[in-house]
Design a protein around this motif. Structure first.
Motif, short mmCIF file in Angstrom:
data_model
loop_
_atom_site.label_atom_id
_atom_site.label_comp_id
_atom_site.label_asym_id
_atom_site.label_seq_id
_atom_site.Cartn_x
_atom_site.Cartn_y
_atom_site.Cartn_z
N PRO A 1 -6.24 -0.65 -14.92
CA PRO A 1 -6.99 -1.56 -14.05
C PRO A 1 -6.18 -2.77 -13.60
O PRO A 1 -6.39 -3.27 -12.50
N LYS A 2 -5.24 -3.24 -14.42
CA LYS A 2 -4.44 -4.39 -14.02
C LYS A 2 -3.55 -4.05 -12.81
O LYS A 2 -3.40 -4.86 -11.90
N ILE A 3 -2.98 -2.86 -12.81
CA ILE A 3 -2.13 -2.46 -11.68
C ILE A 3 -2.99 -2.21 -10.45
O ILE A 3 -2.64 -2.64 -9.35
N ARG A 4 -4.11 -1.55 -10.60
CA ARG A 4 -5.01 -1.33 -9.45
C ARG A 4 -5.40 -2.66 -8.82
O ARG A 4 -5.40 -2.82 -7.61
N GLU A 5 -5.72 -3.64 -9.66
CA GLU A 5 -6.13 -4.95 -9.16
C GLU A 5 -4.96 -5.63 -8.43
O GLU A 5 -5.15 -6.22 -7.36
N GLN A 6 -3.76 -5.53 -8.95
CA GLN A 6 -2.59 -6.11 -8.30
C GLN A 6 -2.39 -5.51 -6.91
O GLN A 6 -2.06 -6.21 -5.96
N LEU A 7 -2.57 -4.21 -6.78
CA LEU A 7 -2.31 -3.54 -5.50
C LEU A 7 -3.33 -3.90 -4.43
O LEU A 7 -3.04 -3.79 -3.25
N THR A 8 -4.52 -4.36 -4.82
CA THR A 8 -5.50 -4.75 -3.81
C THR A 8 -5.01 -5.98 -3.05
O THR A 8 -5.52 -6.28 -1.97
N ARG A 9 -4.03 -6.68 -3.59
CA ARG A 9 -3.49 -7.87 -2.92
C ARG A 9 -2.48 -7.54 -1.83
O ARG A 9 -2.10 -8.41 -1.06
N PHE A 10 -2.01 -6.29 -1.80
CA PHE A 10 -1.04 -5.90 -0.78
C PHE A 10 -1.75 -5.63 0.54
O PHE A 10 -2.81 -5.01 0.56
N PRO A 11 -1.16 -6.07 1.65
CA PRO A 11 -1.74 -5.69 2.94
C PRO A 11 -1.63 -4.18 3.13
O PRO A 11 -0.74 -3.55 2.55
N ASN A 12 -2.51 -3.62 3.88
CA ASN A 12 -2.51 -2.18 4.17
C ASN A 12 -2.55 -1.36 2.89
O ASN A 12 -1.87 -0.36 2.76
N HIS A 13 -3.38 -1.78 1.96
CA HIS A 13 -3.48 -1.09 0.67
C HIS A 13 -3.75 0.40 0.85
O HIS A 13 -3.28 1.22 0.07
N THR A 14 -4.49 0.78 1.89
CA THR A 14 -4.83 2.18 2.07
C THR A 14 -3.62 3.02 2.46
O THR A 14 -3.68 4.23 2.39
N SER A 15 -2.51 2.39 2.85
CA SER A 15 -1.33 3.17 3.22
C SER A 15 -0.28 3.13 2.12
O SER A 15 0.90 3.13 2.37
N MET A 16 -0.72 3.14 0.87
CA MET A 16 0.17 3.12 -0.29
C MET A 16 0.41 4.56 -0.73
O MET A 16 -0.52 5.30 -0.99
N GLY A 17 1.66 4.95 -0.81
CA GLY A 17 2.03 6.26 -1.33
C GLY A 17 2.77 6.08 -2.65
O GLY A 17 2.95 4.96 -3.11
N GLU A 18 3.18 7.19 -3.24
CA GLU A 18 3.94 7.07 -4.48
C GLU A 18 5.12 8.03 -4.49
O GLU A 18 5.02 9.16 -4.03
N GLN A 19 6.24 7.52 -4.98
CA GLN A 19 7.39 8.37 -5.23
C GLN A 19 7.09 9.07 -6.54
O GLN A 19 6.71 8.44 -7.52
N TYR A 20 7.18 10.38 -6.53
CA TYR A 20 6.86 11.13 -7.73
C TYR A 20 7.86 12.26 -7.88
O TYR A 20 8.02 13.05 -6.96
N LEU A 21 8.53 12.27 -9.00
CA LEU A 21 9.50 13.29 -9.34
C LEU A 21 10.83 13.01 -8.65
O LEU A 21 10.89 12.90 -7.43
N TRP A 22 11.85 12.83 -9.44
CA TRP A 22 13.19 12.60 -8.91
C TRP A 22 14.15 13.26 -9.88
O TRP A 22 14.21 12.89 -11.05
N ALA A 23 14.86 14.26 -9.41
CA ALA A 23 15.78 14.99 -10.27
C ALA A 23 17.11 15.19 -9.56
O ALA A 23 17.13 15.62 -8.42
#
Length: 161
Positions: free
Chosen positions: A68-90
């Motif tokens: 919940p702390k990270i979710r709350e932090q991200l609501t402060r970013f503009p364009n929160h709905t356009s947040m993606g994630e880097q997942y898997l790097w090998a």
């Protein structure tokens, strides 16, 4: 000759990249990958995959979603709905190929309308982002109880670019 390729689930090249990533994670991290990203970017040398990096167009990672702390932090970013994630790097070995993969991920996210990409702050990930001129911003610590004990040392913070 080096070749970069963009793949999606269902393509033979995607399955090959997933098998490559699974092997690297098992050998280097003693981890098993339980899910794969929406998109994979692969780097091949001649006909052999030497690296791959994944991108999710939305945030899927349960570690992130449970905190919940990270979710709350991200609501402060503009364009929160356009947040993606880097997942898997090998990568077989850290080289300019790793930086090339980060560059492709960054450019592709932008083309997909993703304004910010969240990633765990491993040393390689941070260095790769900095080498392409990105200025990673700390979102905050990951709650260690959500991490596998083997990941606690290497994946302590979330960053966004």
């Amino acid at each position: 000759m080096d070749t970069l390729e963009y793949t999606t689930p269902g393509e033979p090249a995607y399955r090959d990249a997933c098998a490559f990533a699974s092997q690297i994670y098992a050998e280097k991290l003693q981890m098993q990958i339980d899910r794969f990203p929406d998109f994979l970017f692969t780097l091949s040398r001649d006909t052999h995959i030497v690296g791959c990096i994944g991108l999710n167009a939305t945030m899927h990672n349960p570690v992130f979603l449970k905190d919940p702390k990270i979710r709350e932090q991200l609501t402060r970013f503009p364009n929160h709905t356009s947040m993606g994630e880097q997942y898997l790097w090998a990568v077989k070995q850290h080289s300019l190929g790793a930086v090339m993969l980060v560059s492709v991920l960054s450019a592709s996210a932008s083309r997909l309308g993703i304004k910010n990409v969240i990633f765990t702050g491993t040393k390689i990930a941070l260095r790769g982002m900095q080498l392409i001129g990105a200025n990673p911003q700390s979102v905050g610590p990951i709650n260690a109880t959500y991490l596998d004990p083997r990941d606690r040392e290497n994946c302590a913070r979330w960053f966004t670019v």
